[in-house]
Every structure is written in C-alpha cells, then in structure tokens.
Design an enzyme around this catalytic site. Structure first.
Site, mmCIF file in Angstrom:
data_model
loop_
_atom_site.group_PDB
_atom_site.id
_atom_site.type_symbol
_atom_site.label_atom_id
_atom_site.label_comp_id
_atom_site.label_asym_id
_atom_site.label_seq_id
_atom_site.Cartn_x
_atom_site.Cartn_y
_atom_site.Cartn_z
ATOM 1 N N ILE A 264 0.851 -1.127 -0.046
ATOM 2 C CA ILE A 264 -0.073 0.145 0.026
ATOM 3 C C ILE A 264 0.745 1.302 0.013
ATOM 4 O O ILE A 264 0.437 2.218 -0.549
ATOM 5 C CB ILE A 264 -1.018 0.164 1.143
ATOM 6 N N GLU A 265 1.892 1.228 0.594
ATOM 7 C CA GLU A 265 3.004 2.362 0.953
ATOM 8 C C GLU A 265 3.642 2.515 -0.639
ATOM 9 O O GLU A 265 3.504 3.458 -1.499
ATOM 10 C CB GLU A 265 3.638 2.205 2.056
ATOM 11 N N MET A 266 4.655 1.938 -0.652
ATOM 12 C CA MET A 266 5.702 2.057 -1.787
ATOM 13 C C MET A 266 5.822 0.979 -2.809
ATOM 14 O O MET A 266 6.291 0.996 -3.797
ATOM 15 C CB MET A 266 7.163 2.343 -1.194
#
Length: 466
Positions: A264-266
């Site tokens: 979800i982040e990077m």
C-alpha cells in the site's frame, strides 16, 4: 487478601518467563552492563514495599481473596485486577527489570505519580486491608529511589540542577553518527526509486516542511492507495523504544525496511527490484561502495537510512531552555500548563527526552474509546497486531510530543484535529481525569513550547489551531 511474599529472585524469573518474547527483545535494547544496573540491595529496599502493598493487584501471580466467592463480588474483584494490570504490570515493568537492566522510564514516572498523589493503594482496597497504605517512610523510600534511578539512567545532562529530576528531559544538541553513512542515507530517504513506480520517497510521507509528517489522517501510497493508520513524525524517532504504533520494528533500521516493501505504501516486490534500480546509478553506487564493501544490500540501504534518521532531532525548544535553567524561556501560563500536564498524569507516559515513545499503553484504559468512536479499523488492534497476544489489544506506542503543535492530526487513527481535543481525549480515556476548559488551555500552551529547531533553525510546519 492473601499477600504475595515470594522471593525476589523467583519473581524476577517468573516475570521474564511470562514476558512476551518481542517485548523481552525491547527490554534487551540499550541494556547496560550488569555492574551499571541498580544494585539488588538498593532495589530490595523498594521491592519489599512493592511486594507487600502493590503486587497483589498489579501482577498475574495473584490469588483471589476468600470473599471473592460471594456472588457479585468476584466480578468486581476480577475487574479490579484487570484494571490494575492494564495500568501497570509490575512483573513486566518493575520486577523483571531488576534482573539485568534499569527499570523503564515510564515505570519510574508512574511510581512517582501515584506516590506524590497518594492514589495507591486505592481507598476501597485499604478499607478492607488495614496496613496496606503506604507509610511516610514508604513514600520517602520510593521517591528517593525514583530520583536516584532517573539521575543514573535518564538525566540527559543539559538540565539545570534544579530541574534535573523532572520526568521530562532536554533533548541533546546532537547525536554521534557516521557522517558518510548519514549523507548516503539522506539521499536514499529522498529517493523515489525506493518505490515500485518511482513516484514516492520516504520523505513523501515525512515532509521536512511539515515537521516530519504529511498532516494527513492517512498517508497516500503509490497508485493512490491509503492505509488506515496515521503516519507519525520521523523527527526524534531515534529515541523511541520501538518503531511504528504497534511496535513491530525494533529500531530505525528495521523500520526503514518496512515501507518500501509494503504494497500500500511504496509497493516494491523485493529488495532485488530496488537494488537493480540503484545499481544503474553509477555515482551513487560508487559512493555506497566506499562505505560498504559489499555494496548495495537491503542491510546496507536500511542501515544508511537509519543513520541519517539519527540526525533528525529537534533540540533547543523553549521548554528545553527552561529545563536548562532559563526561567524566562516560557511564560507563567506555560509553566502552569506544565504543572497541570504532570498533575493530570500526562507525564506518567509522556516522559523523557522525546516526551513519549517509551511504552505501550491502552487507548481504552478508563473508557471504551473504540466503542464510542465507532467505525472499526484494522489498525485498532495496536500491539496485538504484532504480538498476536490478546492482552495487547488496543495498546499503542505512546507518541512523542516534541513539535506536537506541528504534527497534527493526532492519535493512531488521525481523528483528533486540535490539541485541545487531544488533551480532552487523553483525560477521558487514558488518565480517567476530566480536564476542564481552563486547564486544557494552559496545557495546550505548554505543549506549544515543545517545538524545537532542526539544523539550527526553527522547525517548519503549520501550527494547529487551538
């Protein structure tokens, strides 16, 4: 009630065996040599009091009293024990710590608060158990132990002698770092090639101009994805006992390895993907090679980022200057706000150099925050999401309050948008002491004195409204 008179050594062993392995790992961090730990003789002076008058309600090793069999009484007593353990588990926080490490800074502050405010043992306990009250000698002994323990392990040096025993301490002006590693780490911290689509760097959620946050409830990852937990500030994170709200990272290096691989982040599939992109940069690869003989590895990348993050500290706040002896650094109202901050139990958990980050506490200690808020989140599990231990449900790492006027919104769920509201929430759900409008105003005034400097200049950001 049957009191507990087990030998101290047996209690220490029991405590360490009962301590979850991940929390024992936390205990092992920063461990001092045995010869530097408070002597058993000195601790014994306090432990006798604790075993006799505290342990029965703050330990998992207890026997219910005979009258617990009376219908209706058992439920009340069991709830009292549950509340006592949630407030402070002495096996984990005090007795276990005596074996081979200093007692934690939060445990010291909690002991100090209950003694100064004469809240323990509670009145309903002492009515039935005569002789369980702390004597003047008991109080004197505990407070002396608090003072000597704080001075030996938690005083940071810059504090003036008259303020050296405060539960809050000044930040150091700098920390020792490997300059070359930190320089490389700064470049990596700001490098979007650590994300799968090349659109997001670590600094994308921890902006310098926003005091190491993004001032959003939830941060936006690649492909416009959002998590369900508020991004804490990266400034002063080096002083945290563990990283992330749920403590799943032991230190800055382990934390640095999380976001790049978080879908979800990077969103990277693995470190091989990141290393391949970095290896195409000849200049940066050459720089890394002068520092790390084996070049690009996950270990080396996160090591460099962690080394850089050690430089992200914000000393020289007005409150630091006051702690260091400058009486004019804060106003009379702000000083009164600090006094109230301590009176309302805030300084029992928000302690030390970073004014927090040293323990995990229950967000629903005194009232059911989650039921009253509604809209459950997966992140509401808190520490339990990492440990899998049901007893850790709704426990979160206490956030550090440095620069707090700039790091809004607040709480793990990002639902609180003002400092005034955050103080009210803490009073209701954590301290169990309602905070009046006037007192909240003064406490907020004090909190605004915690904004410091970065690289010799005032930290940038937008101060939150009252």
């Amino acid at each position: 009630m049957k009191r507990i008179f087990l030998p101290l050594a047996a209690l220490c062993a029991a405590a360490l065996m009962a301590m979850p392995s991940e929390m024992q790992a936390t205990a092992d961090q920063g461990k001092k040599p045995l010869e530097q730990v408070p002597s058993m003789e000195k601790f014994q002076e306090v432990s006798d009091i604790v075993l006799d008058k505290c342990m029965a309600c703050h330990s998992r090793n207890y026997d219910l009293p005979f009258y617990a069999k009376i219908p209706g009484i058992r439920q009340i007593i069991e709830q009292d024990y549950r509340d006592g353990l949630r407030a402070m588990d002495l096996n984990q926080e005090l007795v276990g710590a005596a074996k081979d490490r200093p007692v934690g800074e939060v445990a010291v502050a909690k002991m100090e608060w209950v003694v100064l405010n004469n809240t323990m043992p509670p009145a309903k306990f002492t009515v039935v158990h005569w002789g369980s009250r702390l004597t003047d000698k008991d109080r004197e002994t505990i407070l002396h132990w608090v003072k000597t323990t704080r001075a030996a392990y938690y005083a940071t040096g810059p504090a003036a002698e008259k303020r050296a025993d405060e539960p809050l301490q000044p930040l150091p002006s700098h920390l020792a770092v490997d300059v070359k590693k930190a320089a490389l780490g700064e470049k990596l911290f700001n490098d979007k090639r650590l994300s799968a689509d090349g659109t997001l760097a670590c600094s994308g959620c921890h902006l310098y101009e926003k005091a190491g946050t993004d001032n959003s409830r939830f941060s936006e990852g690649i492909r416009k994805q959002f998590g369900d937990i508020n991004a804490p500030t990266v400034f002063n994170a080096v002083f945290n006992v563990r990283q992330f709200w749920d403590g799943r990272a032991a230190d800055l290096q382990e934390q640095a390895g999380g976001p790049p691989l978080n879908p979800i982040e990077m969103g990277c599939s693995g470190w091989e993907e990141i290393i391949a992109r970095l290896s195409a940069d000849e200049a940066l690869t050459a720089e890394a090679g002068t520092i790390y003989a084996d070049g690009w590895t996950a270990q080396n990348i996160t090591d460099a980022i962690a080394e850089y993050e050690k430089t992200l500290i914000t000393p020289n706040s007005r409150f630091d200057k006051w702690l260091s002896g400058d009486d004019a650094a804060i106003t009379a109202e702000e000083a009164e706000g600090y006094r109230l901050f301590k009176q309302y139990r805030c300084a029992s958990c928000h302690v030390g150099r970073s004014v927090g980050g040293q323990s995990f506490e229950y967000m629903d200690l005194k009232a059911d925050y989650f039921a009253e808020r509604g809209n459950p989140l997966n992140s509401d599990k808190g520490l339990m999401g990492f440990t899998g231990n049901q007893d850790d449900l709704h426990r979160f790492k206490v956030p550090n309050l440095r620069n707090v006027e700039l790091t809004h919104p607040y709480m793990h769920d990002g639902t609180v948008t003002t400092l005034d509201e955050s103080v009210a929430v803490m009073g209701r759900y954590l301290s169990g002491i309602p905070v009046s409008d006037g007192d909240r105003r003064l406490i907020v005034a004090f909190l605004r004195t915690l904004t410091g400097e970065f690289q010799g200049k005032p930290l940038t950001g937008t101060p939150v409204e009252r």
